[in-house]
Design an enzyme around this catalytic site. Structure first.
Site, PDB file in Angstrom:
ATOM      1  N   ASP A  12      48.809  34.312  45.012  1.00  0.00           N
ATOM      2  CA  ASP A  12      48.067  35.279  44.492  1.00  0.00           C
ATOM      3  C   ASP A  12      46.570  35.263  45.354  1.00  0.00           C
ATOM      4  O   ASP A  12      46.291  34.318  46.035  1.00  0.00           O
ATOM      5  CB  ASP A  12      47.812  34.888  42.894  1.00  0.00           C
ATOM      6  CG  ASP A  12      46.835  36.000  42.274  1.00  0.00           C
ATOM      7  OD1 ASP A  12      47.208  37.129  42.347  1.00  0.00           O
ATOM      8  OD2 ASP A  12      45.761  35.296  41.742  1.00  0.00           O
ATOM      9  N   ASP A  14      43.144  37.214  43.958  1.00  0.00           N
ATOM     10  CA  ASP A  14      41.941  37.029  43.065  1.00  0.00           C
ATOM     11  C   ASP A  14      42.182  35.914  42.068  1.00  0.00           C
ATOM     12  O   ASP A  14      43.133  35.900  41.479  1.00  0.00           O
ATOM     13  CB  ASP A  14      41.805  38.352  42.366  1.00  0.00           C
ATOM     14  CG  ASP A  14      41.642  39.531  43.302  1.00  0.00           C
ATOM     15  OD1 ASP A  14      41.108  39.372  44.496  1.00  0.00           O
ATOM     16  OD2 ASP A  14      42.046  40.561  42.963  1.00  0.00           O
ATOM     17  N   ASP A  18      46.789  31.467  39.520  1.00  0.00           N
ATOM     18  CA  ASP A  18      45.641  30.896  38.636  1.00  0.00           C
ATOM     19  C   ASP A  18      45.819  31.385  37.366  1.00  0.00           C
ATOM     20  O   ASP A  18      45.006  30.693  36.397  1.00  0.00           O
ATOM     21  CB  ASP A  18      44.498  31.331  39.394  1.00  0.00           C
ATOM     22  CG  ASP A  18      43.922  32.514  39.047  1.00  0.00           C
ATOM     23  OD1 ASP A  18      43.074  33.037  38.238  1.00  0.00           O
ATOM     24  OD2 ASP A  18      44.658  33.647  39.930  1.00  0.00           O
TER      25      ASP A  18
END
Length: 218
Positions: free
Chosen positions: A7, A9, A166
């Protein structure tokens, strides 16, 4: 050789300050009040259309009304050039270089639109490390649907891969894609760590190469 699909961001970069700045620019240009960083951070992760709808709702407008498209278009235009505020998390470059030296194939799948994603990646100097980048508008679906991750696997030429993210969206994406999930704990997650399915967690990117090097496939 292991493939790692990341990922963007909240995982590789802290983009919330940049997204906060661009979001407030498109709102204040139309006479709306600026929003706080914490509020905008809560809108990050599901793609630009979701972000725009949240912004409109936050200022009391219809999220799917006539303001959606002009606000969306303005946001995307600014996204591609107003990249200040995107910063790497500590140890990211060193970890990625170590993984590349180990022979790992690297890709990014992000719900951020493709061209803004490329701009952010280039701004922080990661473009040289990622031959494959798939954005939120690259395919008909976005995460947590698995197609972006599967396309990254196809382009990297690997059936086996680890997914690194995250957030709640990333955990769901990994489940949907059938990949082991390695969660970076210092990103934008709101849910307690033990409530999210994951194969391993790390709070410091220095730990990631070791996790990958000693990974045991079933």
């Amino acid at each position: 050789m292991t493939a790692l699909i990341f990922d963007l961001d909240g995982t590789l970069i802290d983009s919330a300050p940049a997204i906060h700045s661009v979001s407030n620019a498109v709102l204040t240009a139309r006479g709306y009040p600026a929003l706080s960083l914490d509020e905008v951070r809560g809108y990050v992760g599901k793609g630009a259309p979701h972000l725009v709808r949240c912004l409109l709702q936050s200022v009391g407008e219809n999220p799917d009304g006539p303001l959606f498209q002009p606000l969306h278009d303005d946001l995307i235009t600014r996204y591609e050039t107003e990249v200040e505020g995107n910063t790497l998390y500590p140890g990211v470059v060193q970890a990625l270089e170590a993984l590349a030296a180990m022979g790992c194939a690297l890709a990014i799948t992000t719900n951020k639109p493709y061209r803004p994603a490329l701009a952010a990646i280039a701004h922080v100097g990661l473009d040289r490390l990622f031959p494959v980048v798939i954005g939120g508008d690259s395919l008909p679906t976005r995460k947590p649907a698995p197609e972006m991750v599967h396309e990254a696997q196809r382009l990297l030429g690997h059936d086996r891969a680890l997914y690194v993210g995250d957030s709640e969206i990333d955990a769901e994406t990994a489940v949907n894609a059938g990949l082991p999930f390695l969660i970076y704990t210092e990103g934008y997650r709101k849910t307690p760590l033990d409530a999210l399915p994951h194969a391993a967690s790390f709070s410091d990117f220095k730990a990631l190469p070791g996790l990958v090097e000693h990974w045991t496939w079933p």
